[in-house]
Write an enzyme that holds these catalytic residues in place. Sequence first.
Site, mmCIF file in Angstrom:
data_model
loop_
_atom_site.group_PDB
_atom_site.id
_atom_site.type_symbol
_atom_site.label_atom_id
_atom_site.label_comp_id
_atom_site.label_asym_id
_atom_site.label_seq_id
_atom_site.Cartn_x
_atom_site.Cartn_y
_atom_site.Cartn_z
ATOM 1 N N GLY A 199 -2.162 17.450 51.902
ATOM 2 C CA GLY A 199 -3.044 18.268 52.723
ATOM 3 C C GLY A 199 -3.883 17.503 53.716
ATOM 4 O O GLY A 199 -4.785 18.075 54.346
ATOM 5 N N TYR A 209 6.695 15.729 34.088
ATOM 6 C CA TYR A 209 5.751 16.603 34.775
ATOM 7 C C TYR A 209 5.046 17.524 33.780
ATOM 8 O O TYR A 209 5.687 18.298 33.067
ATOM 9 C CB TYR A 209 6.457 17.435 35.850
#
Length: 320
Positions: free
Chosen positions: A233, A59
């Site tokens: 989202g 990450y």
Amino acid sequence: MAAIGSAGVSGDRVLYGCMGLGGSWEPGAYGPGDIDAAEAAISAALDSGITAFDHADIYRHGKAEAVFGEVLARTPGLRERITLQTKCGIRLGGADRPGIYDLRAESIARRVEESLTRLRTDVIDVLLLHRPDPLADVDSIASALTSLHRQGLVRSFGVSNMGAAQIAHLQARLDVPLVANQLEMSLHSRDWVEAGVLLNTHESAANGFPFGTLEHCRDHGIRLQAWGALAQGRFTGREQTPAERATAELLAELARRKGTTPETVLLWWLIRHPAGIAPVIGTARPDRIRACRDAAVREPDLTHEEWYELWIAARGVPLP
């Protein structure tokens, strides 16, 4: 430190995914602002009742772990209050090389050592194998994990993006139990739930989820974790299709009736499933993290019928 079992990752209702911490995805240094942003996100998660934090060595090219380690260093006592989970097994590509999977024993050991250094801790609570490596020798993997466990560097192990047969193949060679399997699961990415109802239909061929994986994990005490749980989202501000807009309206109405947020209802849809799914939320925005608080601290308040309403709305077509 919370034990991994009734507490820790196996008992946490929601995990905070740290992929958004550490600045840009470009290799290089992070700055003070990146540390402050990580601290704000971690504080929002803790304020929301979330104490399990999910990382991966890749990450932000390691910067997510590094800024998290900086926050741990500046916050005495925090490490003892949380569960740290990280993943290894993916090597990012660059201008002169492709990205690959690498679960060779020496690579696993090296990646764990690097993660421990970046996170500024002496032990990882849960280590997940990030993706299957077709060239890896499963006996060698088991030997590497056993060695890490005996050295006290890793408390528990799990996998990510693996099916039932792959999990069983590894577990047969491993004395310590696998405790988690992290998969993409959401109201948008529904193959995991669709697989069980599309059997004996012409649609089943298009479903790529390894059938039986949920049942295997439930039977063997392997906690299912859902990455991508907020569906990027799609139902809480980024709707693009008629089905997504209809689902967003239904989420908003259910949230209003139950005195909570659409994000919470979206996560409740996962948690309500009897497989005991623990969503991983990956937003770095403190306000959106706090919008998930009720999912972490309240029992899922969805009836049988409401759960199906959401599923059918997101499908955009009736069940078979």
